[in-house]
Design a protein around this motif. Structure first.
Motif, PDB file in Angstrom:
ATOM      1  N   LEU A  40       0.829  -1.204   0.000  1.00  0.00           N
ATOM      2  CA  LEU A  40       0.000   0.000   0.000  1.00  0.00           C
ATOM      3  C   LEU A  40       0.867   1.259   0.000  1.00  0.00           C
ATOM      4  O   LEU A  40       0.614   2.218  -0.746  1.00  0.00           O
ATOM      5  N   GLU A  41       1.903   1.229   0.826  1.00  0.00           N
ATOM      6  CA  GLU A  41       2.805   2.383   0.911  1.00  0.00           C
ATOM      7  C   GLU A  41       3.582   2.579  -0.383  1.00  0.00           C
ATOM      8  O   GLU A  41       3.726   3.711  -0.872  1.00  0.00           O
ATOM      9  N   LYS A  42       4.063   1.481  -0.949  1.00  0.00           N
ATOM     10  CA  LYS A  42       4.838   1.559  -2.187  1.00  0.00           C
ATOM     11  C   LYS A  42       4.014   2.128  -3.335  1.00  0.00           C
ATOM     12  O   LYS A  42       4.492   2.951  -4.130  1.00  0.00           O
ATOM     13  N   ASP A  43       2.757   1.694  -3.421  1.00  0.00           N
ATOM     14  CA  ASP A  43       1.896   2.139  -4.520  1.00  0.00           C
ATOM     15  C   ASP A  43       1.185   3.448  -4.219  1.00  0.00           C
ATOM     16  O   ASP A  43       0.539   4.026  -5.104  1.00  0.00           O
ATOM     17  N   GLY A  44       1.277   3.916  -2.961  1.00  0.00           N
ATOM     18  CA  GLY A  44       0.636   5.171  -2.595  1.00  0.00           C
ATOM     19  C   GLY A  44      -0.879   5.110  -2.693  1.00  0.00           C
ATOM     20  O   GLY A  44      -1.522   6.071  -3.143  1.00  0.00           O
ATOM     21  N   VAL A  45      -1.450   3.984  -2.262  1.00  0.00           N
ATOM     22  CA  VAL A  45      -2.899   3.811  -2.361  1.00  0.00           C
ATOM     23  C   VAL A  45      -3.499   3.581  -0.973  1.00  0.00           C
ATOM     24  O   VAL A  45      -2.804   3.192  -0.033  1.00  0.00           O
ATOM     25  N   LYS A  46      -4.801   3.811  -0.861  1.00  0.00           N
ATOM     26  CA  LYS A  46      -5.517   3.632   0.399  1.00  0.00           C
ATOM     27  C   LYS A  46      -6.311   2.332   0.351  1.00  0.00           C
ATOM     28  O   LYS A  46      -7.029   2.066  -0.616  1.00  0.00           O
TER      29      LYS A  46
END
Length: 470
Positions: A40-46
């Motif tokens: 989630l952090e790597k892709d910058g998604v919620k």
């Protein structure tokens, strides 16, 4: 749109990560949440939703911890009754993740709440089916695990599974990609393929369960040959349904280093089980008396669940120097949360201190071939029944490791016997349990049946019905 299968070989389990336009969903996550939060952090998604295909029996899901860390909603299919806040979806309900949609297909049979999740892309095309334990590649979910909870027979549940598959799943397009919750090696099915991703069209052609002439034939085939479920399954279902302690708390407690005096004191005060997770080749050379060996290099978590069974069992660990974290993590995945710490310095520290240790008598297959005599040599084969039926040593006894707690009482401690599996992993697990229960009059065969095949020891596929115990 991004779809990623996160497969864990030890449990033969597939979790799924789906991301689209800044939002994500995760299906059937494991207990340790870092692999998901890292993505989630790597892709910058919620993370918007955590979908659970059913109340899992073979592992503890990470839905609760993941929801607390991300504020994502937990979604179950119709009829699910949880001890925590969750969305209980309706059949055919649609959930949006970015530009894609997930449609809930209620498919009872494996369990009553079992559901598949149909992924619809940004163009409105149905592209993937996250089939949970309803449909595997080569098999379907066993219908005997939820009998008590559903107040139904396995035949009734199998009938429901038939309706789910033939009225909902088979009608979907052949080009839909099937992402199951498990692959070969899982106890949740009996005939799974080694592949972990396939097409629905191929399953319609090759899956025996999807090619039955009628409902009666389906029920007969699906319920045939089911082995008893591992005893820890019910406890995992309860944890998944009612809730559990945070993985972070379990991790912190389990990673407490104990010197030898502390280790011995905790052992004395709690009666904990000593679990040694080293490679079997190291274990046989020396171990703490009454320690059980289940090596990390094999199907560690399922064997812990099958053999230790009680998830409330206090455990003290003996591991290789850099394997404490992995051990605690893998234990938590199957609900064994009561790890009280690990021996600092491992068995080497125990040995250096001059403490008493034990060993297992092991010989090579070549030496065994010299000692073996038809009619005079007792041999216990701890492989699965199917392996034994295919080929085994003449006059050997079939005593599968999975049922050792049942057959150990039939062994005559005064009569010497030889012990083997396929390669050595399972036979040393069995040997450690035998030792812990006071059995010493046996010899384990290094390399197992694979090594025995290279010798002149007579083999046969004939099973003598009179050989029920020794």
């Amino acid at each position: 749109m991004k779809i990623e299968q996160i497969y864990t070989g030890c449990l033969a389990q597939g979790a799924y990560y789906i991301a689209s336009n800044g939002e994500a969903a995760i299906i059937d996550p494991l207990r340790d949440t870092k692999p998901y939060t890292d993505r989630l952090e790597k892709d910058g998604v919620k993370l918007k939703y955590i979908f659970e295909t059913h109340f899992h029996a073979d592992f503890v899901s990470g839905h609760l911890d993941l929801s607390k860390k991300t504020n994502a909603a937990i979604v179950y299919g119709p009829t699910a009754d949880t001890g925590f806040e969750a969305i209980i979806a309706k059949d055919d309900q649609i959930f949006e993740i970015g530009n894609v949609k997930i449609k809930v297909l209620h498919t009872p049979g494996h369990t009553m709440e079992s559901s598949c999740f149909l992924l619809i892309d940004e163009n409105g095309k149905e592209v993937a089916l996250f089939s949970g334990d309803t449909l595997f590649l080569g098999d379907v979910g066993r219908p005997d695990l939820a009998q008590k909870a559903a107040n139904r027979t396995q035949e009734e549940l199998a009938g429901m599974l038939y309706e789910s598959l033939y009225n909902k799943i088979i009608k979907l397009s052949d080009d839909i990609i099937v992402y199951p919750a498990h692959g070969a090696g899982s106890a949740c099915g009996k005939n799974m393929m080694k592949e972990t991703v396939g097409t629905l069209g191929n399953q319609k052609k090759t899956n025996y369960a999807l090619n039955q002439p009628n409902k009666e034939a389906f029920i007969k085939e699906v319920t045939k040959g089911l082995l008893p479920p591992p005893p820890y399954f019910g406890m995992n279902v309860s944890m998944n349904k009612k809730g559990y302690n945070s993985f972070d708390e379990i991790f912190k407690t389990g990673l407490k280093p104990l010197n030898i005096n502390e280790f011995k004191e905790v052992l004395k005060q709690t009666g904990a089980l000593i679990l040694d997770t080293r490679n079997n080749t190291d274990f046989v050379k020396g171990f703490i008396p009454k320690a059980i060996n289940i090596g990390l290099n094999g199907d560690f978590a399922p064997w812990v669940g099958a053999l230790i069974a009680d998830v409330q069992q206090p455990i003290l660990l003996v591991t290789d120097m850099d394997k404490q974290e992995e051990t605690v993590t893998r234990l938590s995945r199957v609900g064994f949360d009561h790890v009280l710490g690990y021996l600092s310095g491992g068995f080497e520290a125990w040995e250096r201190s001059g403490e008493q240790s034990d060993m297992i008598q092991r010989i090579t297959a070549e030496q065994f071939s010299c000692e073996f005599k038809i009619g005079k040599t007792a041999v216990i084969d701890v492989r699965k029944e199917s392996e034994f039926a295919a080929e085994h040593i003449a006059e050997a006894y079939s005593k599968p490791l999975a049922y050792i707690n049942d057959w150990i009482g039939t062994i005559n401690p005064k009569e010497h016997f030889y012990l083997h599996c396929t390669g050595g992993y399972r036979s040393i697990v069995a040997a450690s349990i035998l030792k812990a229960r006071g059995f010493d009059n046996f010899t384990e065969i290094s390399g197992g049946f694979n090594a025995i095949l290279k010798t002149s020891v007579p083999r046969t596929n004939f099973v003598c019905p009179s050989k029920t115990s020794i």
